[in-house]
Design a protein around this motif. Structure first.
Motif, PDB file in Angstrom:
ATOM      1  N   LYS A   1       6.410 -11.652   2.441  1.00  0.00           N
ATOM      2  CA  LYS A   1       6.388 -10.974   3.367  1.00  0.00           C
ATOM      3  C   LYS A   1       4.485 -10.717   4.162  1.00  0.00           C
ATOM      4  N   LEU A   2       4.537 -10.943   5.747  1.00  0.00           N
ATOM      5  CA  LEU A   2       3.321 -10.154   6.000  1.00  0.00           C
ATOM      6  C   LEU A   2       3.606  -9.094   7.038  1.00  0.00           C
ATOM      7  N   TYR A   3       3.013  -8.112   7.020  1.00  0.00           N
ATOM      8  CA  TYR A   3       3.167  -6.732   7.457  1.00  0.00           C
ATOM      9  C   TYR A   3       1.866  -6.792   8.498  1.00  0.00           C
ATOM     10  N   ILE A   4       1.891  -6.360   9.390  1.00  0.00           N
ATOM     11  CA  ILE A   4       1.204  -5.805  11.224  1.00  0.00           C
ATOM     12  C   ILE A   4       0.907  -4.625  10.630  1.00  0.00           C
ATOM     13  N   VAL A   5      -0.339  -3.319  10.085  1.00  0.00           N
ATOM     14  CA  VAL A   5      -0.211  -1.728   9.890  1.00  0.00           C
ATOM     15  C   VAL A   5      -1.177  -1.849  10.672  1.00  0.00           C
ATOM     16  N   PRO A   6      -0.606  -1.243  12.078  1.00  0.00           N
ATOM     17  CA  PRO A   6      -1.912   0.078  12.978  1.00  0.00           C
ATOM     18  C   PRO A   6      -2.107   0.765  11.892  1.00  0.00           C
ATOM     19  N   THR A   7      -3.265   1.002  12.278  1.00  0.00           N
ATOM     20  CA  THR A   7      -4.787   1.838  11.811  1.00  0.00           C
ATOM     21  C   THR A   7      -4.956   3.362  12.801  1.00  0.00           C
ATOM     22  N   PRO A   8      -4.763   4.528  12.679  1.00  0.00           N
ATOM     23  CA  PRO A   8      -5.923   5.110  13.240  1.00  0.00           C
ATOM     24  C   PRO A   8      -6.859   5.034  14.228  1.00  0.00           C
ATOM     25  N   ILE A   9      -6.855   5.245  15.487  1.00  0.00           N
ATOM     26  CA  ILE A   9      -8.487   5.244  16.185  1.00  0.00           C
ATOM     27  C   ILE A   9      -9.017   6.017  16.298  1.00  0.00           C
ATOM     28  N   GLY A  10      -8.804   6.984  15.829  1.00  0.00           N
ATOM     29  CA  GLY A  10      -9.472   8.335  15.292  1.00  0.00           C
ATOM     30  C   GLY A  10      -9.667   8.934  14.452  1.00  0.00           C
ATOM     31  N   ASN A  11      -7.930   9.742  14.712  1.00  0.00           N
ATOM     32  CA  ASN A  11      -7.924  10.399  14.169  1.00  0.00           C
ATOM     33  C   ASN A  11      -6.779  10.025  13.022  1.00  0.00           C
ATOM     34  N   LEU A  12      -7.665  10.452  12.067  1.00  0.00           N
ATOM     35  CA  LEU A  12      -6.290   9.878  10.487  1.00  0.00           C
ATOM     36  C   LEU A  12      -5.291  10.909  10.152  1.00  0.00           C
TER      37      LEU A  12
ATOM     38  N   ASP B   1       0.966  -6.145  -2.171  1.00  0.00           N
ATOM     39  CA  ASP B   1      -0.054  -7.297  -2.982  1.00  0.00           C
ATOM     40  C   ASP B   1      -1.189  -7.139  -2.849  1.00  0.00           C
ATOM     41  N   PHE B   2      -1.893  -7.157  -1.227  1.00  0.00           N
ATOM     42  CA  PHE B   2      -2.704  -7.836  -1.119  1.00  0.00           C
ATOM     43  C   PHE B   2      -2.984  -7.016   0.472  1.00  0.00           C
ATOM     44  N   ILE B   3      -4.142  -6.500   1.169  1.00  0.00           N
ATOM     45  CA  ILE B   3      -4.507  -5.706   2.586  1.00  0.00           C
ATOM     46  C   ILE B   3      -5.733  -7.153   2.493  1.00  0.00           C
ATOM     47  N   LEU B   4      -5.593  -7.534   3.793  1.00  0.00           N
ATOM     48  CA  LEU B   4      -6.094  -8.053   4.576  1.00  0.00           C
ATOM     49  C   LEU B   4      -7.482  -7.149   5.880  1.00  0.00           C
ATOM     50  N   ALA B   5      -8.848  -7.018   5.693  1.00  0.00           N
ATOM     51  CA  ALA B   5      -8.888  -6.012   6.308  1.00  0.00           C
ATOM     52  C   ALA B   5     -10.483  -6.777   7.252  1.00  0.00           C
ATOM     53  N   GLU B   6     -10.244  -6.339   8.321  1.00  0.00           N
ATOM     54  CA  GLU B   6     -11.546  -6.695   8.900  1.00  0.00           C
ATOM     55  C   GLU B   6     -13.173  -6.328   9.120  1.00  0.00           C
ATOM     56  N   ASP B   7     -12.716  -4.776   8.297  1.00  0.00           N
ATOM     57  CA  ASP B   7     -14.325  -4.881   7.886  1.00  0.00           C
ATOM     58  C   ASP B   7     -14.055  -3.535   6.252  1.00  0.00           C
ATOM     59  N   THR B   8     -14.100  -4.041   5.106  1.00  0.00           N
ATOM     60  CA  THR B   8     -13.153  -4.244   4.240  1.00  0.00           C
ATOM     61  C   THR B   8     -13.952  -2.579   3.849  1.00  0.00           C
ATOM     62  N   ARG B   9     -15.189  -1.902   4.281  1.00  0.00           N
ATOM     63  CA  ARG B   9     -16.349  -0.975   4.439  1.00  0.00           C
ATOM     64  C   ARG B   9     -14.880   0.183   5.019  1.00  0.00           C
ATOM     65  N   LYS B  10     -14.340  -0.327   6.077  1.00  0.00           N
ATOM     66  CA  LYS B  10     -13.941   1.025   6.749  1.00  0.00           C
ATOM     67  C   LYS B  10     -12.838   1.069   6.317  1.00  0.00           C
ATOM     68  N   THR B  11     -11.863  -0.075   6.214  1.00  0.00           N
ATOM     69  CA  THR B  11     -10.541   0.428   5.687  1.00  0.00           C
ATOM     70  C   THR B  11     -10.388   0.568   4.409  1.00  0.00           C
ATOM     71  N   GLY B  12     -11.896   0.270   3.467  1.00  0.00           N
ATOM     72  CA  GLY B  12     -11.599   1.073   2.006  1.00  0.00           C
ATOM     73  C   GLY B  12     -11.856   2.763   2.571  1.00  0.00           C
ATOM     74  N   PHE B  13     -13.068   3.325   3.279  1.00  0.00           N
ATOM     75  CA  PHE B  13     -12.883   4.228   3.543  1.00  0.00           C
ATOM     76  C   PHE B  13     -11.592   5.274   3.827  1.00  0.00           C
ATOM     77  N   LEU B  14     -10.693   4.118   4.336  1.00  0.00           N
ATOM     78  CA  LEU B  14      -9.024   5.093   4.668  1.00  0.00           C
ATOM     79  C   LEU B  14      -8.692   4.733   3.616  1.00  0.00           C
ATOM     80  N   LEU B  15      -8.363   3.914   3.086  1.00  0.00           N
ATOM     81  CA  LEU B  15      -7.259   4.469   1.655  1.00  0.00           C
ATOM     82  C   LEU B  15      -7.910   4.842   0.890  1.00  0.00           C
ATOM     83  N   LYS B  16      -9.314   5.353   0.455  1.00  0.00           N
ATOM     84  CA  LYS B  16     -10.346   6.105  -0.366  1.00  0.00           C
ATOM     85  C   LYS B  16      -9.116   7.294   0.213  1.00  0.00           C
ATOM     86  N   HIS B  17      -9.720   7.809   1.625  1.00  0.00           N
ATOM     87  CA  HIS B  17      -8.525   9.115   1.967  1.00  0.00           C
ATOM     88  C   HIS B  17      -7.658   9.349   1.714  1.00  0.00           C
ATOM     89  N   PHE B  18      -6.238   8.551   1.381  1.00  0.00           N
ATOM     90  CA  PHE B  18      -5.756   9.018   1.394  1.00  0.00           C
ATOM     91  C   PHE B  18      -4.698   7.917  -0.108  1.00  0.00           C
TER      92      PHE B  18
END
Length: 236
Positions: free
Chosen positions: A3-14, A29-46
């Motif tokens: 299945k493909l999930y479209i997942v909104p992420t915070p626009i500022g406040n985590l 199983d995998f995450i498709l990110a526009e910028d892996t560095r920015k998404t990496g920060f989000l994933l690390k935070h959580f």
């Protein structure tokens, strides 16, 4: 089949991410990110560990088919953008289109997107509105402005802080300087600003300062008194 999930992420406040979004990101199983560095920060935070791949406007034509094949083989994918809901002025449309055509189940989670709070904060009519995203930077810009000058619904635009005053000046030229509007920037962040007034007033406000952050411009549609005034002018 996956299945493909479209997942909104915070626009500022985590804190604006949902419990469901976090669960999907953990289980995918995998995450498709526009910028892996920015998404990496989000994933690390959580504290989320997941396989992450780049999926942006420069490679989506080449990667979409491959992603669909992985999902057809049974994997679950999650698409995120740098901020907000994917495919809203961000990559995502092409992948969703290909997935649906291939028979893949697609589910978009509700969540953050910049234009909704900007519209509500504007105080302008929101029972009917049109989302225009980014205006053409060069070719077709004047033509688009002329067409939108006749729009009666509230209009919503995204803009770069570097082009904000230029765009406000052009809107004042084509829509009229007295047209009511609102400019929202840094939504959900520490220095959020919602400025309201006429297009002329907003131009003067932002022309006198250094502008930073993501911008949403909300402009009232052409009101009935403007239409009647034009008809009277043409008749005379």
């Amino acid at each position: 089949m996956g299945k493909l999930y479209i997942v909104p992420t915070p626009i500022g406040n985590l804190e604006d991410i949902t419990y469901r979004a976090l669960r999907i990101l953990k289980e995918a199983d995998f995450i498709l990110a526009e910028d892996t560095r920015k998404t990496g920060f989000l994933l690390k935070h959580f504290e989320i560990e997941a396989k992450m791949f780049s999926h942006h406007k420069f490679n989506e034509h080449n990667t979409s088919d491959n992603v669909v094949q992985h999902i057809l083989a049974g994997q679950t994918g999650a698409l995120v953008s740098d901020a907000g809901t994917p495919a809203i002025s961000d990559p995502g449309y092409l992948l969703v289109k290909h997935a649906i055509e291939a028979g893949v189940e697609v589910e978009c989670l509700p969540g953050a997107t910049a234009f909704v709070p900007a519209l509500v904060n504007s105080g302008l009519p929101n029972d009917r509105f049109c989302f225009e995203g980014f205006l053409p930077q060069k070719k077709g810009r004047q033509t688009k402005m002329k067409l939108l000058a006749e729009e009666t619904r509230t209009m919503i635009f995204y803009e770069s802080p570097f082009r904000l005053t230029k765009t406000l000046a052009q809107m004042a030229e084509y829509f009229g300087g007295e047209r009511q509007a609102s400019v929202s920037r840094e939504i959900t962040k520490l220095h959020e600003e919602n400025a309201r007034g006429t297009l002329d007033e907003l131009f003067a406000h932002f022309d006198a300062k250094t502008v930073k952050g993501e911008i949403v411009i909300v402009v009232s549609g052409k009101v009935e008194k403007e239409i009647k005034k034009e008809k009277k002018y043409k008749k005379d």
